[in-house]
Design an enzyme around this catalytic site. Structure first.
Site, mmCIF file in Angstrom:
data_model
loop_
_atom_site.group_PDB
_atom_site.id
_atom_site.type_symbol
_atom_site.label_atom_id
_atom_site.label_comp_id
_atom_site.label_asym_id
_atom_site.label_seq_id
_atom_site.Cartn_x
_atom_site.Cartn_y
_atom_site.Cartn_z
ATOM 1 N N ARG A 26 0.861 -1.194 0.000
ATOM 2 C CA ARG A 26 0.000 0.000 0.000
ATOM 3 C C ARG A 26 0.894 1.240 0.000
ATOM 4 O O ARG A 26 1.686 1.438 0.927
ATOM 5 C CB ARG A 26 -0.909 -0.012 1.233
ATOM 6 C CG ARG A 26 -1.715 1.243 1.355
ATOM 7 C CD ARG A 26 -2.687 1.247 2.532
ATOM 8 N NE ARG A 26 -3.320 2.544 2.534
ATOM 9 C CZ ARG A 26 -3.343 3.399 3.549
ATOM 10 N NH1 ARG A 26 -2.820 3.063 4.716
ATOM 11 N NH2 ARG A 26 -3.906 4.579 3.420
ATOM 12 N N ASN A 67 -7.519 1.528 9.701
ATOM 13 C CA ASN A 67 -6.238 1.713 10.388
ATOM 14 C C ASN A 67 -6.506 1.686 11.881
ATOM 15 O O ASN A 67 -7.342 2.456 12.385
ATOM 16 C CB ASN A 67 -5.607 3.063 10.029
ATOM 17 C CG ASN A 67 -5.169 3.122 8.575
ATOM 18 O OD1 ASN A 67 -5.233 2.128 7.851
ATOM 19 N ND2 ASN A 67 -4.711 4.292 8.159
ATOM 20 N N GLU A 117 -3.479 -0.274 8.024
ATOM 21 C CA GLU A 117 -2.336 0.178 8.830
ATOM 22 C C GLU A 117 -2.481 -0.372 10.242
ATOM 23 O O GLU A 117 -3.583 -0.362 10.816
ATOM 24 C CB GLU A 117 -2.264 1.703 8.971
ATOM 25 C CG GLU A 117 -1.667 2.418 7.799
ATOM 26 C CD GLU A 117 -1.607 3.928 8.021
ATOM 27 O OE1 GLU A 117 -1.325 4.375 9.157
ATOM 28 O OE2 GLU A 117 -1.869 4.657 7.052
HETATM 29 C C1 BGC Z 1 -1.187 7.649 9.289
HETATM 30 C C2 BGC Z 1 0.281 7.484 8.978
HETATM 31 C C3 BGC Z 1 1.088 7.714 10.249
HETATM 32 C C4 BGC Z 1 0.689 6.677 11.261
HETATM 33 C C5 BGC Z 1 1.452 6.754 12.585
HETATM 34 C C6 BGC Z 1 -1.615 7.041 10.585
HETATM 35 O O1 BGC Z 1 -2.500 7.908 11.204
HETATM 36 O O2 BGC Z 1 -1.972 7.227 8.199
HETATM 37 O O3 BGC Z 1 0.636 8.373 7.960
HETATM 38 O O4 BGC Z 1 2.460 7.716 10.014
HETATM 39 O O5 BGC Z 1 -0.668 6.818 11.565
HETATM 40 O O6 BGC Z 1 1.219 7.967 13.217
#
Ligand code: BGC
Length: 425
Positions: free
Chosen positions: A69, A280, A341
């Site tokens: 991704r 995420n 994520e």
């Molecule tokens: C974001 C990333 C960030 C990660 C850690 C997420 O909110 O999509 O870009 O680096 O968290 O903070």
């Protein structure tokens, strides 16, 4: 096939901000303002991925990952956000996509990971409804070029975080401090998502999703005031960005104000059918009744768990809780889920902490599947240590260590652990 990947974002890794015709984005502007980023760091060079991508693709292949991704920098493709297309910008992603496919790594492309072209911020940014349409035009241009080779399209990354940090509190680009007056940013992003889904499909994109940042919300106590505050927070963080997309209506936003920006027909546009939902997950949030009249809740903090270098609590079961809650909340309206994520900030090459983190969260994911949630992918944040927004290079989320003086990449213990894990799955 279950997708196993890592996730990155353009401004956090690419560097080469003034190369091959790329236009400035709000993150270039913001990072160069004194005092905005810890120690004055910027993404000017970042991980130099723009030049070192072949090595980075090899790192993924050697780990046995079957998906990646990444995000496209809007201002590489359209330096002013709209109008003139920069062929060299599209060529970069074209080469990357081909290299991934040659290594049997499915490209999962995010169109917007917070780096709005500065020229569009000068027109009001996401406070301006017109930006939604420009976003859809940009999505169509990228898909015309890549829809035959990109497996999954993600419209927006975490519109909640962009709303709150970028436009309400100002700790991220574009650094605006509109507080609750920033609410139109939520609607215009969601409208942009819906319009982009339409233009992606028209350009031949087959599988489309959005990535939302979600959190289980824990009331600090079961007092009515804490329960009401937790409900308000859940509405803002989770439901505001998922209800309109999956069930075509906004939750009750009366604790925050009115959504004046909504026009007739918008919700039908926003609720385009999707093939997946990207989630995420980092940690739960514990909420208490407000102690000021600024917001209808207070963040009560979570204690009693290990914390990452960032200070975030590590609660693997929160991932199971979140997924099961989504399923019970949306029922058949919930499409297959991808964890787009999940990861932690931790220093050092011998990162047992990160191994435990990944192990715990993968077990929670498996438990959610056993409880009936259809999860189809997991993307660790992140492949490389990178530019962690307002924290600069201080928070290291990578499976691969980056020495920012030499750009040397060194796989950490967690990288080897994941490779081993994947060889057994
Ligand atoms: C974001 C990333 C960030 C990660 C850690 C997420 O909110 O999509 O870009 O680096 O968290 O903070």
């Amino acid at each position: 096939m279950f997708l196993w990947g890592t996730a990155t974002a353009a401004y956090q890794i690419e560097g080469a901000v003034a190369e091959d015709g790329r236009g400035p984005s709000i993150w270039d502007t913001f990072a160069h303002q004194p005092g905005k980023i810890r120690d004055g760091h910027t993404g000017d060079t970042a991980c130099d991925h723009y030049h070192r991508w072949p090595e980075d693709v090899e790192l993924m292949a050697a780990a046995g990952l079957n998906a990646y991704r990444f995000s496209v920098a809007w201002s590489r493709v359209l330096p002013a956000g709209r109008g003139q297309v920069n062929a060299k910008g599209l060529d970069f992603y074209d080469r990357l996509v081909d290299a991934l496919r040659a290594r049997d790594i499915a490209p999962v492309l995010t169109l917007y990971h917070w780096d709005l072209p500065q020229a569009l911020e000068d027109e009001g940014g996401w406070m301006n409804r017109d930006i939604s349409g420009y976003f859809a035009d940009y999505a169509g241009i990228v898909a015309e070029r890549l829809s035959d080779r990109v497996e999954w399209w993600i419209t927006l990354n975490e519109p909640f975080v962009h709303l709150v940090y970028g436009y309400a509190l100002g700790t991220h680009a574009p650094g605006r401090t509109l507080f609750l007056d920033a609410l139109p940013v939520a609607h215009h992003q969601l409208l942009g998502h819906g319009l982009a889904v339409q233009s992606l499909r028209a350009a031949g994109a087959e599988q489309v999703m959005i990535t939302n940042n979600c959190t289980p919300v824990w009331p600090a106590t079961d007092s009515p005031a804490d329960l009401a505050a937790a409900d308000a927070y859940d509405t803002l963080h989770n439901r505001l960005f998922t209800d309109p997309i999956l069930i075509g209506k906004y939750p009750d936003m009366s604790a925050f104000g009115t959504l004046d920006a909504v026009q007739d027909g918008d919700l039908a546009t926003i609720a385009q059918p999707l093939d997946g939902l990207g989630i995420n997950y980092y940690n739960p949030t514990r909420i208490a009744a407000p102690t000021t009249d600024l917001l209808p809740f207070d963040d009560a903090g979570i204690t009693g768990y290990p914390t990452t270098a960032f200070g975030w609590p590590v609660v693997p079961d929160g991932l199971r809780e979140l997924l099961v809650t989504l399923k019970s909340r949306y029922g058949p309206a919930l499409p297959p889920v991808h964890i787009t994520e999940n990861g932690c900030s931790h220093d050092g090459l011998d990162d047992r902490f990160r191994i435990d983190y990944l192990d715990g969260h993968l077990a929670a994911l498996a438990q959610a599947q056993a409880e009936g949630v259809d999860v189809r992918g997991y993307f660790a944040w992140s492949l490389l240590d990178n530019f962690e927004w307002a924290e600069g290079y201080h928070q290291r989320f990578g499976l691969v260590h980056v020495d920012f003086a030499t750009q040397a990449r060194t796989p950490k213990a967690s990288y080897h652990w994941l490779r081993q894990h994947l060889s057994q799955h």
